[in-house]
Scaffold this active site. Structure first.
Site, PDB file in Angstrom:
ATOM      1  N   GLU A  77       0.798  -1.236   0.000  1.00 51.39           N
ATOM      2  CA  GLU A  77       0.000   0.000   0.000  1.00 51.39           C
ATOM      3  C   GLU A  77       0.829   1.283   0.000  1.00 51.39           C
ATOM      4  O   GLU A  77       1.809   1.405   0.735  1.00 51.39           O
ATOM      5  CB  GLU A  77      -0.904  -0.010   1.234  1.00 51.39           C
ATOM      6  CG  GLU A  77      -1.894   1.146   1.280  1.00 51.39           C
ATOM      7  CD  GLU A  77      -3.087   0.789   2.126  1.00 51.39           C
ATOM      8  OE1 GLU A  77      -3.999   0.095   1.629  1.00 51.39           O
ATOM      9  OE2 GLU A  77      -3.094   1.180   3.303  1.00 51.39           O
ATOM     10  N   LYS A  99       0.707   4.719   1.372  1.00 51.99           N
ATOM     11  CA  LYS A  99      -0.025   5.294   2.518  1.00 51.99           C
ATOM     12  C   LYS A  99       0.834   6.379   3.163  1.00 51.99           C
ATOM     13  O   LYS A  99       1.907   6.090   3.685  1.00 51.99           O
ATOM     14  CB  LYS A  99      -0.314   4.149   3.511  1.00 51.99           C
ATOM     15  CG  LYS A  99      -1.124   4.501   4.738  1.00 51.99           C
ATOM     16  CD  LYS A  99      -1.414   3.244   5.563  1.00 51.99           C
ATOM     17  CE  LYS A  99      -2.394   3.500   6.673  1.00 51.99           C
ATOM     18  NZ  LYS A  99      -2.694   2.297   7.474  1.00 51.99           N
ATOM     19  N   LYS A 136      -8.047   2.342  -2.910  1.00 51.02           N
ATOM     20  CA  LYS A 136      -8.373   2.173  -1.482  1.00 51.02           C
ATOM     21  C   LYS A 136      -8.958   3.497  -1.023  1.00 51.02           C
ATOM     22  O   LYS A 136      -8.239   4.470  -0.780  1.00 51.02           O
ATOM     23  CB  LYS A 136      -7.085   1.825  -0.728  1.00 51.02           C
ATOM     24  CG  LYS A 136      -7.326   1.314   0.672  1.00 51.02           C
ATOM     25  CD  LYS A 136      -7.316  -0.190   0.639  1.00 51.02           C
ATOM     26  CE  LYS A 136      -7.439  -0.938   1.938  1.00 51.02           C
ATOM     27  NZ  LYS A 136      -7.452  -0.284   3.173  1.00 51.02           N
ATOM     28  N   GLU A 158     -14.622  -5.594   2.237  1.00 49.56           N
ATOM     29  CA  GLU A 158     -13.943  -5.615   3.542  1.00 49.56           C
ATOM     30  C   GLU A 158     -14.917  -5.855   4.693  1.00 49.56           C
ATOM     31  O   GLU A 158     -15.958  -5.211   4.780  1.00 49.56           O
ATOM     32  CB  GLU A 158     -13.228  -4.276   3.734  1.00 49.56           C
ATOM     33  CG  GLU A 158     -12.465  -4.191   5.037  1.00 49.56           C
ATOM     34  CD  GLU A 158     -11.689  -2.898   5.129  1.00 49.56           C
ATOM     35  OE1 GLU A 158     -10.787  -2.659   4.299  1.00 49.56           O
ATOM     36  OE2 GLU A 158     -11.996  -2.106   6.045  1.00 49.56           O
ATOM     37  N   ASN A 188     -10.397  -7.205   7.739  1.00 52.09           N
ATOM     38  CA  ASN A 188      -9.577  -6.129   8.301  1.00 52.09           C
ATOM     39  C   ASN A 188      -9.364  -6.366   9.797  1.00 52.09           C
ATOM     40  O   ASN A 188     -10.324  -6.467  10.566  1.00 52.09           O
ATOM     41  CB  ASN A 188     -10.254  -4.768   8.072  1.00 52.09           C
ATOM     42  CG  ASN A 188      -9.255  -3.620   8.192  1.00 52.09           C
ATOM     43  OD1 ASN A 188      -8.157  -3.796   8.727  1.00 52.09           O
ATOM     44  ND2 ASN A 188      -9.620  -2.456   7.697  1.00 52.09           N
ATOM     45  N   GLU A 224      -6.050  -8.077   6.035  1.00 56.74           N
ATOM     46  CA  GLU A 224      -5.693  -6.660   5.923  1.00 56.74           C
ATOM     47  C   GLU A 224      -5.283  -6.066   7.273  1.00 56.74           C
ATOM     48  O   GLU A 224      -5.899  -6.382   8.298  1.00 56.74           O
ATOM     49  CB  GLU A 224      -6.899  -5.846   5.440  1.00 56.74           C
ATOM     50  CG  GLU A 224      -7.456  -6.217   4.095  1.00 56.74           C
ATOM     51  CD  GLU A 224      -8.679  -5.353   3.773  1.00 56.74           C
ATOM     52  OE1 GLU A 224      -9.316  -5.625   2.756  1.00 56.74           O
ATOM     53  OE2 GLU A 224      -9.007  -4.436   4.556  1.00 56.74           O
ATOM     54  N   SER A 225      -4.304  -5.198   7.235  1.00 57.01           N
ATOM     55  CA  SER A 225      -3.890  -4.341   8.354  1.00 57.01           C
ATOM     56  C   SER A 225      -3.127  -5.082   9.449  1.00 57.01           C
ATOM     57  O   SER A 225      -3.388  -6.248   9.735  1.00 57.01           O
ATOM     58  CB  SER A 225      -5.083  -3.634   9.018  1.00 57.01           C
ATOM     59  OG  SER A 225      -5.825  -2.891   8.113  1.00 57.01           O
TER      60      SER A 225
HETATM   61  O1  LIG Z   1      -5.025   3.042   8.912  1.00 51.83           O
HETATM   62  C1  LIG Z   1      -5.906   3.587   9.623  1.00 51.83           C
HETATM   63  O2  LIG Z   1      -5.657   4.169  10.690  1.00 51.83           O
HETATM   64  C2  LIG Z   1      -7.342   3.580   9.174  1.00 51.83           C
HETATM   65  C3  LIG Z   1      -8.282   4.223   9.945  1.00 51.83           C
HETATM   66  C4  LIG Z   1      -9.607   4.260   9.564  1.00 51.83           C
HETATM   67  C5  LIG Z   1      -9.998   3.664   8.370  1.00 51.83           C
HETATM   68  C6  LIG Z   1      -9.056   3.011   7.581  1.00 51.83           C
HETATM   69  C7  LIG Z   1      -7.729   2.966   7.963  1.00 51.83           C
HETATM   70  N1  LIG Z   1      -6.780   2.370   7.188  1.00 51.83           N
HETATM   71  C8  LIG Z   1      -7.032   1.859   5.896  1.00 51.83           C
HETATM   72  C9  LIG Z   1      -6.533   0.491   5.752  1.00 51.83           C
HETATM   73  O3  LIG Z   1      -7.338  -0.385   5.573  1.00 51.83           O
HETATM   74  C10 LIG Z   1      -5.067   0.229   5.896  1.00 51.83           C
HETATM   75  O4  LIG Z   1      -4.370   1.280   5.332  1.00 51.83           O
HETATM   76  C11 LIG Z   1      -4.567  -1.058   5.268  1.00 51.83           C
HETATM   77  O5  LIG Z   1      -5.325  -2.166   5.624  1.00 51.83           O
HETATM   78  C12 LIG Z   1      -3.099  -1.292   5.695  1.00 51.83           C
HETATM   79  O6  LIG Z   1      -3.021  -1.297   7.110  1.00 51.83           O
HETATM   80  P1  LIG Z   1      -1.595  -1.222   7.838  1.00 51.83           P
HETATM   81  O7  LIG Z   1      -0.725  -2.268   7.241  1.00 51.83           O
HETATM   82  O8  LIG Z   1      -1.895  -1.488   9.281  1.00 51.83           O
HETATM   83  O9  LIG Z   1      -1.055   0.147   7.597  1.00 51.83           O
END
Ligand SMILES: O=C(O)c1ccccc1NCC(=O)[C@H](O)[C@H](O)COP(=O)(O)O
Length: 271
Positions: free
Chosen positions: A54, A56, A116, A165, A186, A216-217
């Site tokens: 991603e 970001k 996204k 999601e 997520n 995810e995340s």
């Molecule tokens: O990343 C956040 O804080 C967030 C808050 C509210 C809604 C969405 C958010 N993030 C979007 C995503 O889904 C993430 O960027 C993506 O899954 C990657 O997550 P990470 O690897 O933890 O940065």
């Protein structure tokens, strides 16, 4: 109002402004002359767990994450490290992204690209398509069942693969009954922003074999990829870990290097 509600309200307001400048019929006309989208399902079902990397810049949970002066350079590094797809956060208010980021990334890489964003209207899906997206995020928590069914249907008709999601069992059942073929579980609860990586292992057994499973995340390194692989993930979606690593290509490669040997049975999932 939850964080998610606030973000969606902002995304709707921004969309209404753009819609006044460029009508839906203009977007539809543009899409007619565009090449077909890339096959995201095939990319995510390559043997072994795949990485969706991603772009970001910042987030509501962490604030500023990384200076990304050229998102296409970052995406090219991800691709060279072996990413199967690139996710581009295009939301501006809380994530610092733009639709220009998405266009630039799509022009640079050969892998499928995910828009996204907080996509809750048909107009936004058409926009995503005109910006070069191959996949589009649909967040169950932000949509009514009727909206979800309609947006999944529209996405399919215009060549976008919807990544649907979910965060709990109710949302998963809703996504499946609405026709989702690619499910993103997520770990981040978008109402509290808390991360719980065990959500994937709890929900994965309830996702049919012919549906693509994305964790995810909250992936912070190879051990998390191994954990998700053990519970049947086809892909992991990773943002923070990659943008805060000094070398994004190496960061993707080291996540991929950790994977167990892939099963030899090919999976078939329709787009
Ligand atoms: O990343 C956040 O804080 C967030 C808050 C509210 C809604 C969405 C958010 N993030 C979007 C995503 O889904 C993430 O960027 C993506 O899954 C990657 O997550 P990470 O690897 O933890 O940065």
């Amino acid at each position: 109002m939850s964080v998610l509600d606030e973000i969606v309200a902002g995304a709707r307001a921004d969309m209404r402004r753009r819609e006044r400048e460029t009508g839906l019929e203009v977007l539809i006309h543009r899409v007619r002359s565009m090449p077909p989208t890339r096959d995201a399902v095939a990319a995510l079902l390559r043997p072994g767990v795949q990485v969706i990397a991603e772009v970001k810049r910042r987030s509501p949970s962490k604030g500023a994450l990384a200076d990304v002066p050229d998102p296409a350079d970052l995406a090219a590094a991800y691709e060279s490290g072996g990413a199967a797809a690139v996710s581009v956060l295009t939301e501006g208010r809380r994530f610092g992204g733009t639709q220009a980021d998405l266009r630039a990334v799509r022009d640079r890489v050969g892998v499928p690209v995910l828009c996204k964003d907080f996509l809750v209207t048909p107009y936004q899906l058409w926009e995503a398509r005109t910006c070069g997206a191959d996949l589009a995020l649909l967040i169950v928590a932000a949509l009514s069942r009727g909206e979800l069914v309609d947006l999944i249907g529209l996405a399919g008709r215009i060549g976008l693969t919807p990544l649907v999601e979910v965060h709990d069992r109710r949302e998963l059942d809703l996504a499946l009954s609405a026709g989702a073929r690619v499910i993103g579980v997520n770990a981040r609860d978008l109402r509290t922003l808390r991360i719980d990586r065990s959500v994937f292992e709890r929900l994965a057994p309830h996702i049919p074999d012919d549906v693509v499973k994305v964790a995810e995340s909250g992936v912070r390194g190879p051990d998390d990829v191994l954990g998700h692989a053990a519970h049947g993930a086809d892909a992991v979606l990773v943002g923070e870990h990659l943008v805060t690593h000094g070398s994004p290509a190496d960061a993707v490669a080291s996540l991929l290097a950790a994977r167990p040997a892939p099963l030899s049975v090919p999976r078939r999932v329709s787009r």
